[in-house]
Design a protein around this motif. Structure first.
Motif, PDB file in Angstrom:
ATOM      1  N   SER A 267      14.461  12.311   2.560  1.00 46.83           N
ATOM      2  CA  SER A 267      14.225  11.050   3.277  1.00 46.83           C
ATOM      3  C   SER A 267      12.833  11.029   3.900  1.00 46.83           C
ATOM      4  O   SER A 267      12.646  10.556   5.015  1.00 46.83           O
ATOM      5  N   GLY A 268      11.881  11.566   3.180  1.00 43.93           N
ATOM      6  CA  GLY A 268      10.511  11.565   3.684  1.00 43.93           C
ATOM      7  C   GLY A 268      10.247  12.627   4.741  1.00 43.93           C
ATOM      8  O   GLY A 268       9.177  12.682   5.313  1.00 43.93           O
ATOM      9  N   HIS A 269      11.221  13.496   5.025  1.00 41.91           N
ATOM     10  CA  HIS A 269      11.002  14.586   5.977  1.00 41.91           C
ATOM     11  C   HIS A 269      10.795  15.884   5.225  1.00 41.91           C
ATOM     12  O   HIS A 269      11.565  16.235   4.343  1.00 41.91           O
TER      13      HIS A 269
ATOM     14  N   GLY B 176       5.302  15.068  -6.815  1.00 42.70           N
ATOM     15  CA  GLY B 176       6.160  15.797  -5.871  1.00 42.70           C
ATOM     16  C   GLY B 176       5.606  17.176  -5.570  1.00 42.70           C
ATOM     17  O   GLY B 176       4.579  17.590  -6.118  1.00 42.70           O
ATOM     18  N   ARG B 177       6.301  17.898  -4.699  1.00 41.18           N
ATOM     19  CA  ARG B 177       5.804  19.196  -4.252  1.00 41.18           C
ATOM     20  C   ARG B 177       5.905  20.231  -5.376  1.00 41.18           C
ATOM     21  O   ARG B 177       6.859  20.231  -6.144  1.00 41.18           O
ATOM     22  N   VAL B 178       4.936  21.096  -5.422  1.00 38.73           N
ATOM     23  CA  VAL B 178       4.987  22.194  -6.390  1.00 38.73           C
ATOM     24  C   VAL B 178       5.325  23.507  -5.688  1.00 38.73           C
ATOM     25  O   VAL B 178       5.382  24.553  -6.295  1.00 38.73           O
TER      26      VAL B 178
ATOM     27  N   VAL C 152       0.851  -1.189   0.000  1.00 35.91           N
ATOM     28  CA  VAL C 152       0.000   0.000   0.000  1.00 35.91           C
ATOM     29  C   VAL C 152       0.889   1.242   0.000  1.00 35.91           C
ATOM     30  O   VAL C 152       1.605   1.502   0.947  1.00 35.91           O
ATOM     31  N   ASP C 153       0.871   1.950  -1.113  1.00 36.30           N
ATOM     32  CA  ASP C 153       1.644   3.187  -1.261  1.00 36.30           C
ATOM     33  C   ASP C 153       0.699   4.316  -0.854  1.00 36.30           C
ATOM     34  O   ASP C 153      -0.157   4.734  -1.624  1.00 36.30           O
ATOM     35  N   THR C 154       0.854   4.793   0.379  1.00 32.44           N
ATOM     36  CA  THR C 154      -0.136   5.690   0.977  1.00 32.44           C
ATOM     37  C   THR C 154       0.270   7.147   0.821  1.00 32.44           C
ATOM     38  O   THR C 154       1.263   7.578   1.390  1.00 32.44           O
ATOM     39  N   TRP C 155      -0.511   7.911   0.081  1.00 28.99           N
ATOM     40  CA  TRP C 155      -0.251   9.352  -0.019  1.00 28.99           C
ATOM     41  C   TRP C 155      -1.132  10.087   0.984  1.00 28.99           C
ATOM     42  O   TRP C 155      -2.348   9.906   1.002  1.00 28.99           O
TER      43      TRP C 155
HETATM   44  C1  WTA Z   1       4.823  13.559   0.302  1.00 28.86           C
HETATM   45  C2  WTA Z   1       3.775  12.422   5.565  1.00 28.86           C
HETATM   46  C3  WTA Z   1       4.233  10.519  -2.833  1.00 28.86           C
HETATM   47  C4  WTA Z   1       3.948  14.566  -0.400  1.00 28.86           C
HETATM   48  C5  WTA Z   1       2.617  11.401   5.660  1.00 28.86           C
HETATM   49  C6  WTA Z   1       3.181  15.193   0.745  1.00 28.86           C
HETATM   50  C7  WTA Z   1       4.128  11.380  -0.715  1.00 28.86           C
HETATM   51  C8  WTA Z   1       4.199  15.222   1.839  1.00 28.86           C
HETATM   52  C9  WTA Z   1       3.566  10.175  -0.241  1.00 28.86           C
HETATM   53  C10 WTA Z   1       3.592  15.213   3.210  1.00 28.86           C
HETATM   54  C11 WTA Z   1       3.379   9.105  -1.178  1.00 28.86           C
HETATM   55  C12 WTA Z   1       3.713  11.591   1.400  1.00 28.86           C
HETATM   56  N1  WTA Z   1       3.723   9.328  -2.455  1.00 28.86           N
HETATM   57  N2  WTA Z   1       4.457  11.542  -2.009  1.00 28.86           N
HETATM   58  N3  WTA Z   1       2.898   7.925  -0.820  1.00 28.86           N
HETATM   59  N4  WTA Z   1       3.324  10.347   1.072  1.00 28.86           N
HETATM   60  N5  WTA Z   1       4.216  12.225   0.329  1.00 28.86           N
HETATM   61  O1  WTA Z   1       3.336  16.097   6.086  1.00 28.86           O
HETATM   62  O2  WTA Z   1       4.768  15.521  -1.038  1.00 28.86           O
HETATM   63  O3  WTA Z   1       5.436  14.757   6.465  1.00 28.86           O
HETATM   64  O4  WTA Z   1       2.698  16.487   0.460  1.00 28.86           O
HETATM   65  O5  WTA Z   1       3.283  13.688   5.814  1.00 28.86           O
HETATM   66  O6  WTA Z   1       4.988  14.032   1.630  1.00 28.86           O
HETATM   67  O7  WTA Z   1       4.594  15.080   4.197  1.00 28.86           O
HETATM   68  P1  WTA Z   1       4.198  14.963   5.713  1.00 28.86           P
END
Ligand code: WTA
Length: 702
Positions: free
Chosen positions: A577-579, A568-570, A462-465
């Motif tokens: 690293s996900g931060h 990705g972010r605009v 599960v690729d969770t956005w």
């Molecule tokens: C990015 C983390 C692609 C996105 C839960 C979002 C993702 C930001 C994904 C939020 C994903 C998070 N695929 N991009 N599965 N999950 N993002 O607030 O750019 O730390 O706006 O929350 O991470 O980051 P935040």
């Protein structure tokens, strides 16, 4: 449209990392033919179906079932959410004669407002702990694994309740009650989860600050939220490295005091990594956790909270200014995290769930603490780092506890790929049945490796956005119902209506394939309600760019099957690293250095971290730019923001930054330089001084 300008469109498709030879179609001569490349590409993009064994037992087991439930969630929200809310305890049921929610998303029609479950009273801690302590006191709640392999602890539901109640009693005894702020600065020990729950129990609003933030960053959060009490530890270990946690808190409190904020109490857990006797101690403010908390009575009444009473604030970075306190409330957040946990992780009573995120981030709030605890999952809490004592640590933990659902970030997966498949294959991962990804786009190669080597092709991914602001998953596969396309977060969760907007016209794109800015129409239960103390900033950041919609800050593509691909972010947020890191924060930290005149920060692609930080700096007159200076600048960012925000590259601009005649920095050009795409710099004639670009290029690698 900003996406291409940021050079990150399709980033998920562009990555190349070294893979298992079975998946590499390079010919024996080492040269990949065009044909091989095409084969590789199509193999990577191939749709993957969940195995029948998974589907047969899933909560949602077909696309039709998903479609029916989704329709209901959007067309009849009261009915849909009512059923889920009824699975939880409400001290006073919410008023079902009223609409389940009300909201205004349009600044032109008045203030932005969102509310759910009118008139209900409940408590997150009661739902996450008391219910389970009553039904299964001896059952496992937390499986804590320390930094060292021989450090672990099982916390049962009854023990969890007792420890939460003791802290709740202590907090009340020092005058903390409903609506008061409490700051938590703790490593990943059970005390961290206990602290959050104790606050929720008494109605105090917690603000967890990730224990990797610097004293300055902590201080600015203390100044913003003005807590009476800070909960912390003496220290922690990260791999072989001791980290002095209390020292950071002491410095943070001192800085906040200078700004007129008076923290009354600091409660310190005596962590074995650093004996309390070795910490600075101020009797007038510091208290030892074991003296003041562990001696309290083991039961404590629950404060019944209104649906819209605040639960926590969590600071996050945006494109401008200081981090904002994202505020979440009680009823909607509870129902949203529970529903997503149940359906996205397809929760089963025997699951052992491990979310690797630190509780200092939203992923830890929603899926290390609240979601799984409300659903009565057994949760692994890991204090150490994935590569200590060796690169097999994660898989050892899966093996040790029989983890069934593993949830992590692509950056971790990419960093572990490097160590080869044997590290994974030498551990017993047979208990795994589902894998999750969060925080950034996952590139198809990492997806494949995760699926084949970790999941042995039997675990859906599960690729969770989602975001700090959304509180819970927004776009994600339901593992038993969806065919999976590696790299796509797929479709919206129940009740979520995403849409793509043309950034030029502000108009919604017609249904069907397209690419634009990702916005959300209408409210969902777990969404943030405001920026703490600054509702105007909330409205400006999320609702003013495209009136009528919630603006996510992300770009996305929608394919012919209605699957979303996050590009990705605009905005000026970098995802390292996900931060989330705001470029403005790093820039203002750099110019705090007394020799730095100006700074501009952009992101660039990085094999492991996803994005890395590239800082362009202009030094003050007569300052020599040396290797030493570079180090000092990096140290400045580390100490003002935190180690995770340290720039990877610092690039000296001897004659200044590229600016327009009106003085605006042209980041488009800087992004091209950072990406080594000089050819794509394009027209520089609008610059006040086009020659600066050449000087910057000449100084590459200095
Ligand atoms: C990015 C983390 C692609 C996105 C839960 C979002 C993702 C930001 C994904 C939020 C994903 C998070 N695929 N991009 N599965 N999950 N993002 O607030 O750019 O730390 O706006 O929350 O991470 O980051 P935040």
């Amino acid at each position: 449209f900003g996406n291409n300008d940021h050079g990150i469109a399709g980033r998920a498709r562009k990555y190349r990392v070294t893979l298992d030879p079975r998946m590499d179609s390079t010919s024996p001569t080492g040269e990949a033919s065009v044909h091989d490349d095409a084969m590789k590409e199509s193999a990577l993009n191939a749709t993957v179906y969940p195995p029948a064994s998974f589907v047969n037992n899933a909560h949602v087991s077909s696309l039709k079932q998903y479609n029916d439930m989704y329709r209901e969630s959007v067309d009849r929200p009261a009915k849909f959410w009512g059923k889920i809310a009824d699975e939880l305890y409400w001290h006073t049921p919410y008023d079902k004669s009223k609409p389940v929610h009300s909201f205004n998303f349009d600044v032109r029609k008045g203030p932005i407002s969102i509310s759910w479950f009118p008139g209900g009273k409940t408590n997150l801690c009661y739902n996450a702990v008391d219910r389970h302590a009553a039904s299964d006191p001896k059952g496992t709640a937390l499986l804590w694994e320390g930094n060292e392999t021989n450090q672990d602890e099982v916390v049962t539901w009854a023990q969890l309740k007792e420890r939460v109640c003791q802290l709740a009693n202590y907090l009340r005894s020092v005058g903390v009650g409903k609506g008061d702020n409490v700051t938590i600065y703790l490593p990943m020990v059970p005390h961290l989860v206990i602290s959050m729950l104790a606050c929720a129990r008494i109605g105090a609003v917690h603000s967890v600050v990730f224990a990797g933030f610097s004293a300055d960053a902590l201080a600015s959060r203390l100044v913003d939220s003005k807590p009476k009490v800070v909960l912390t530890s003496t220290g922690t270990m990260r791999g072989a490295k001791p980290i002095p946690i209390k020292k950071v808190v002491d410095a943070g409190i001192k800085l906040s005091k200078d700004k007129g904020v008076h923290v009354e109490r600091v409660v310190v857990y005596d962590h074995p990594a650093l004996p309390l006797a070795q910490c600075n101690w101020d009797e007038s403010i510091d208290a030892n956790w074991s003296d003041v908390v562990d001696t309290q009575p083991k039961d404590s009444p629950v404060e019944w909270m209104d649906s819209e009473d605040p639960l926590f604030r969590l600071y996050t970075s945006g494109s401008t200014g200081t981090p904002k306190g994202v505020l979440h409330t009680t009823g909607g957040y509870m129902v949203g995290t529970y529903a997503t946990f149940k359906y996205v992780f397809d929760h089963k009573p025997d699951d052992v769930f491990w979310c690797t995120a630190d509780a200092g981030w939203i992923t830890g709030h929603s899926y290390l603490a609240y979601g799984p605890l409300i659903a009565k999952a057994k949760c692994v809490v890991f204090e150490g780092v994935p590569t200590y004592p060796d690169a097999g640590r994660c898989w050892d933990i899966v093996d040790k506890y029989g983890v069934t659902v593993f949830y992590t970030a692509p950056t971790l997966i990419r960093s572990l790929i490097r160590f080869g498949d044997d590290v994974v294959n030498s551990r017993d991962l047979s208990t795994l049945r589902l894998l999750g990804s969060v925080g950034e786009p996952i590139n198809p190669e990492a997806w494949k490796w995760y699926h084949e080597v970790v999941g042995k092709r039997k675990c859906p991914i599960v690729d969770t956005w989602w975001q700090t602001e959304t509180g819970a998953h927004m776009i994600t596969p339901l593992p038993g119902a969806f065919a999976q396309k590696p790299g796509s977060a797929s479709r919206p969760f129940f009740g979520v209506v995403p849409t793509l907007v043309d950034s030029q016209t502000g108009k919604e794109l017609p249904p069907g394939p397209g690419e634009g800015v990702l916005c959300i129409k209408g409210a969902w239960p777990s969404m943030m309600r405001t920026v703490a103390g600054n509702h105007q900033r909330f409205e400006e950041t999320y609702f003013s760019t495209y009136p009528g919609f919630y603006f996510t800050g992300d770009g996305a593509r929608r394919d012919e099957d209605g699957y979303f691909w996050i590009t990705g972010r605009v905005d000026d947020v970098i995802n390292v690293s996900g931060h989330r890191i705001g470029t403005a924060e790093v820039e203002s930290a750099l110019v705090e250095h007394d020799k730095c005149a100006e700074a501009a920060v952009v992101g660039y692609e990085h094999d492991i971290k996803g994005q890395a930080i590239y800082a362009f700096v202009v030094m003050k007159e007569g300052v020599e730019f040396t290797a030493e200076m570079k180090k000092e600048l990096v140290m400045t960012v580390r100490s003002i923001v935190g180690a995770f925000a340290a720039p990877d590259t610092i690039h000296w601009c001897p004659t200044g930054l590229p600016k327009t005649r009106s003085g605006k920095i042209m980041r488009r050009i800087l992004r091209k330089i950072a990406a080594h795409e000089e050819d794509g710099i394009g027209d520089t004639s609008t610059l006040a001084d086009p020659a600066v670009v050449n000087t910057i290029l000449e100084w590459r690698g200095n």
